[in-house]
Design an enzyme around this catalytic site. Structure first.
Site, mmCIF file in Angstrom:
data_model
loop_
_atom_site.group_PDB
_atom_site.id
_atom_site.type_symbol
_atom_site.label_atom_id
_atom_site.label_comp_id
_atom_site.label_asym_id
_atom_site.label_seq_id
_atom_site.Cartn_x
_atom_site.Cartn_y
_atom_site.Cartn_z
ATOM 1 N N GLN A 34 44.627 -9.217 -18.139
ATOM 2 C CA GLN A 34 43.891 -10.210 -17.017
ATOM 3 C C GLN A 34 43.552 -9.911 -15.851
ATOM 4 O OE1 GLN A 34 47.473 -10.863 -14.090
ATOM 5 N NE2 GLN A 34 47.497 -13.084 -15.030
ATOM 6 N N GLN A 65 30.891 -2.295 -16.634
ATOM 7 C CA GLN A 65 31.842 -0.965 -16.591
ATOM 8 C C GLN A 65 32.869 -2.187 -17.972
ATOM 9 O OE1 GLN A 65 32.333 1.276 -14.811
ATOM 10 N NE2 GLN A 65 35.149 1.433 -15.521
ATOM 11 N N GLU A 93 6.963 -17.063 -5.056
ATOM 12 C CA GLU A 93 7.579 -15.484 -5.841
ATOM 13 C C GLU A 93 9.393 -15.279 -5.962
ATOM 14 O OE1 GLU A 93 5.142 -12.711 -3.877
ATOM 15 O OE2 GLU A 93 6.431 -11.055 -4.699
ATOM 16 N N GLY A 100 4.913 -1.490 3.150
ATOM 17 C CA GLY A 100 5.314 -2.836 1.533
ATOM 18 C C GLY A 100 5.866 -3.547 2.815
ATOM 19 N N HIS A 126 -1.277 -8.404 12.414
ATOM 20 C CA HIS A 126 -0.880 -9.779 11.139
ATOM 21 C C HIS A 126 -2.563 -10.284 11.462
ATOM 22 C CE1 HIS A 126 1.109 -11.951 14.557
ATOM 23 N NE2 HIS A 126 0.778 -12.247 13.908
ATOM 24 N N GLY A 149 10.294 -8.642 -0.543
ATOM 25 C CA GLY A 149 10.605 -8.497 -0.499
ATOM 26 C C GLY A 149 12.087 -8.268 -0.387
ATOM 27 N N THR A 150 12.237 -6.700 0.310
ATOM 28 C CA THR A 150 13.994 -6.683 0.118
ATOM 29 C C THR A 150 14.808 -7.704 1.327
ATOM 30 O OG1 THR A 150 13.627 -5.500 2.312
ATOM 31 C CG2 THR A 150 12.102 -4.564 0.967
ATOM 32 N N ARG A 177 36.246 -5.739 -28.452
ATOM 33 C CA ARG A 177 36.707 -4.970 -27.861
ATOM 34 C C ARG A 177 38.458 -4.654 -27.842
ATOM 35 N NH1 ARG A 177 35.290 0.319 -28.970
ATOM 36 N NH2 ARG A 177 36.039 1.535 -27.664
ATOM 37 N N GLU A 206 0.941 -1.488 0.237
ATOM 38 C CA GLU A 206 -0.119 0.192 -0.027
ATOM 39 C C GLU A 206 0.963 1.459 -0.046
ATOM 40 O OE1 GLU A 206 -2.182 -0.311 3.266
ATOM 41 O OE2 GLU A 206 -3.580 -3.073 2.560
HETATM 42 C C1 LIG Z 1 8.408 -2.628 -10.081
HETATM 43 C C2 LIG Z 1 7.666 -3.015 -9.089
HETATM 44 C C3 LIG Z 1 6.588 -3.842 -8.706
HETATM 45 C C4 LIG Z 1 5.803 -4.402 -7.565
HETATM 46 N N1 LIG Z 1 4.844 -5.428 -7.792
HETATM 47 C C5 LIG Z 1 4.047 -5.530 -6.510
HETATM 48 C C6 LIG Z 1 2.599 -6.525 -6.917
HETATM 49 O O1 LIG Z 1 2.338 -6.714 -7.842
HETATM 50 N N2 LIG Z 1 2.543 -6.472 -5.527
HETATM 51 C C7 LIG Z 1 2.891 -6.377 -4.185
HETATM 52 O O2 LIG Z 1 1.801 -6.140 -3.454
HETATM 53 N N3 LIG Z 1 3.634 -5.493 -4.152
HETATM 54 C C8 LIG Z 1 4.982 -5.470 -5.479
HETATM 55 N N4 LIG Z 1 5.509 -4.625 -5.340
HETATM 56 C C9 LIG Z 1 6.148 -3.995 -3.445
HETATM 57 C C10 LIG Z 1 7.269 -4.471 -2.939
HETATM 58 O O3 LIG Z 1 7.091 -5.685 -2.319
HETATM 59 C C11 LIG Z 1 7.817 -3.502 -2.537
HETATM 60 O O4 LIG Z 1 8.159 -2.282 -2.805
HETATM 61 C C12 LIG Z 1 8.704 -4.074 -1.050
HETATM 62 O O5 LIG Z 1 8.240 -5.134 0.386
HETATM 63 C C13 LIG Z 1 9.054 -3.121 -0.410
HETATM 64 O O6 LIG Z 1 8.096 -1.699 0.304
HETATM 65 P P1 LIG Z 1 8.179 -0.602 0.487
HETATM 66 O O7 LIG Z 1 8.222 -0.347 -1.051
HETATM 67 O O8 LIG Z 1 7.017 -0.133 1.081
HETATM 68 O O9 LIG Z 1 9.768 0.227 1.385
HETATM 69 P P2 LIG Z 1 9.388 -0.670 3.161
HETATM 70 O O10 LIG Z 1 8.690 -1.214 4.173
HETATM 71 O O11 LIG Z 1 9.418 0.810 2.946
HETATM 72 O O12 LIG Z 1 11.527 -0.063 3.241
HETATM 73 C C14 LIG Z 1 12.017 0.906 2.773
HETATM 74 C C15 LIG Z 1 13.462 0.580 3.544
HETATM 75 O O13 LIG Z 1 13.170 -0.053 4.684
HETATM 76 C C16 LIG Z 1 13.613 -1.326 4.779
HETATM 77 N N5 LIG Z 1 13.008 -2.101 6.097
HETATM 78 C C17 LIG Z 1 11.980 -2.388 5.979
HETATM 79 N N6 LIG Z 1 12.228 -2.608 7.148
HETATM 80 C C18 LIG Z 1 13.148 -2.873 7.694
HETATM 81 C C19 LIG Z 1 13.530 -4.184 9.344
HETATM 82 N N7 LIG Z 1 12.168 -4.548 9.270
HETATM 83 N N8 LIG Z 1 15.000 -3.946 8.909
HETATM 84 C C20 LIG Z 1 15.595 -3.315 8.246
HETATM 85 N N9 LIG Z 1 15.292 -2.577 6.593
HETATM 86 C C21 LIG Z 1 14.068 -2.301 6.635
HETATM 87 C C22 LIG Z 1 13.819 -1.733 3.724
HETATM 88 O O14 LIG Z 1 14.586 -2.975 3.414
HETATM 89 C C23 LIG Z 1 13.934 -0.440 2.477
HETATM 90 O O15 LIG Z 1 15.309 -0.454 2.641
HETATM 91 C C24 LIG Z 1 6.409 -3.996 -6.042
HETATM 92 C C25 LIG Z 1 7.304 -2.757 -6.022
HETATM 93 C C26 LIG Z 1 7.920 -2.427 -7.025
HETATM 94 C C27 LIG Z 1 9.296 -1.507 -6.817
#
Ligand SMILES: Cc1cc2nc3c(=O)[nH]c(=O)nc-3n(C[C@H](O)[C@H](O)[C@H](O)COP(=O)(O)OP(=O)(O)OC[C@H]3O[C@@H](n4cnc5c(N)ncnc54)[C@H](O)[C@@H]3O)c2cc1C
Length: 380
Positions: free
Chosen positions: A277, A334, A240, A130, A176, A362-363, A266, A126
């Protein structure tokens, strides 16, 4: 190797599709910021959305190694956006319908998605959250036989043209335990695609902001049990993340092969760039790391295929392969010098596209949280 002659036959079918039907259009579709919608039907006819689904819902009932082959070959279309839209259709928005759906839900949503006749999306993220799925706000209130939905979803892949969305909503208390999953048909009144989002890469992918204003849908569209959605979403994330690891490894290999080919041709200072190397060693390092990522990912594939619990292994594969792909992109660009910075070279697009892999599904930080939790570090 886990692959049989049947996997290799399938590999050829996917490679032909990627290289002959998709690749030649990459510049046009990237510029148009989308690919033709009919491709969903074409991929459905080829059986690409039903690889691991049972025959009872129109799938092939194949093992997960066929999915690995699909990912490994589809990167050859060199449009990560298109591939992501396909993976959302087959591996991200729909597996939960197979796991939890009623016969009626499968008939209405899953079977047409496998055929490519209905486009699917997953709406979890949302504007305000995320990574922290448990804090999502989009609300579904029970009114008679319906749910009435209000809220917004961000970054929704396939969102601009989806026929239905596997939608995470709040049906209960904060946290949750108050989340449910609904199957949301996008022809419901009050649904609106806010805007198509302009991204730095994955241009062929449709990514949208979605609004839900008093949308009424029947209660029979609830997936599984009410307020159990968080658990379902976390389980669904595994497939996923595994496809994300697979495409990171395959994309990295392709980028490295391109860089080797380029530096072989190149010349600088009277010899081939590859004869320095420094490049031989850099490429040897990358080849070694990619092989390690592949082994880690295949290990996760093997466990997933046997339906064993493998959250730890999948998180490690996505973390390792996704982070490695950034290094591969950097080094391979590069190696191309100035040409690597030019749009006409595939490495430029790869660099932009692959950046997403450490964020979506998931980041990398969240992958580390999961691994640390499984090490028992969060309890001590
Ligand atoms: C091109 C694209 C396509 C996508 N497609 C979908 C989709 O189809 N459906 C859907 O539901 N979502 C989708 N997403 C969403 C994606 O899954 C989220 O962007 C992602 O889960 C991260 O959430 P956020 O962007 O809100 O970042 P945030 O959660 O706000 O995080 C911001 C930063 O804080 C860090 N962070 C957050 N929590 C912690 C923690 N506990 N410890 C340390 N660091 C933390 C994160 O790693 C990140 O670096 C998409 C995103 C993109 C960019």
């Amino acid at each position: 190797m886990p692959f049989t002659s049947d996997h290799e036959l399938f590999r050829k079918t996917v490679r032909d599709f990627a290289e002959k039907e998709l690749l030649p259009n990459r510049k046009e579709w990237e510029a148009a910021r989308q690919f033709p919608e009919e491709l969903f039907k074409r991929a459905g006819q080829l059986g690409f959305f039903g690889i691991c689904y049972p025959e009872s819902v129109g799938g092939s009932g194949a093992d997960y190694w066929f999915k690995a082959v699909f990912c490994e070959e589809m990167v050859r279309c060199r449009m990560a956006g298109l591939l992501m839209d396909f993976l959302v259709q087959a591996d991200i928005a729909t597996p939960v319908i197979q796991t939890l759906g009623t016969e009626e839900q499968k008939r209405e949503f899953l079977i047409p998605a496998i055929r490519g006749e209905k486009i699917a999306a997953l709406g979890v993220t949302e504007p305000g959250c995320g990574s922290d799925v448990a804090s999502l706000q989009t609300r579904a209130e029970k009114k008679g036989d319906d749910y009435v939905i209000n809220g917004a979803k961000m970054f929704c892949t396939n969102g601009g043209r989806a026929d239905f969305i596997t939608l995470a909503v709040r049906t209960g208390a904060p946290g949750h335990r108050g989340i449910s999953l609904l199957l949301f048909p996008t022809d419901a009144k009050g649904f609106r695609v806010g805007r198509k989002l302009e991204k730095i890469g994955n241009h062929t992918s449709d990514t949208a902001l979605l609004h839900f204003e008093g949308c009424r849908i029947p209660r029979r569209y609830l997936l599984g049990e009410e307020n159990q959605g968080f658990k379902y979403i976390m389980n669904n994330f595994q497939g996923e993340r595994l496809v994300a690891a697979l495409i990171s490894v395959a994309g990295s290999q392709l980028a490295l092969d391109d860089a080797v080919r380029y530096t072989r041709e190149r010349e600088a200072f009277g010899k081939r760039v590859l004869d320095f190397q420094v490049w031989q060693h850099r490429f040897a390092d990358l080849e070694t790391a990619i092989e390690a990522a592949r082994r880690l990912t295949y290990h996760a594939v093997s466990l997933f295929d046997q339906k064993k619990e493998c959250t730890r292994e999948i998180s490690m594969a996505k973390l390792f392969a996704g982070d490695l792909a950034q290094r591969v992109a950097y080094d391979c660009l590069q190696a191309h010098g100035g040409y690597g910075y030019m749009e006409e070279y595939d490495i430029a697009r790869f660099t932009r596209d692959i950046r997403l892999i450490t964020i979506g599904a998931g980041t990398s930080e969240i992958m580390k949280e999961i691994i640390a939790r499984r090490m028992g570090l969060l309890d001590s």
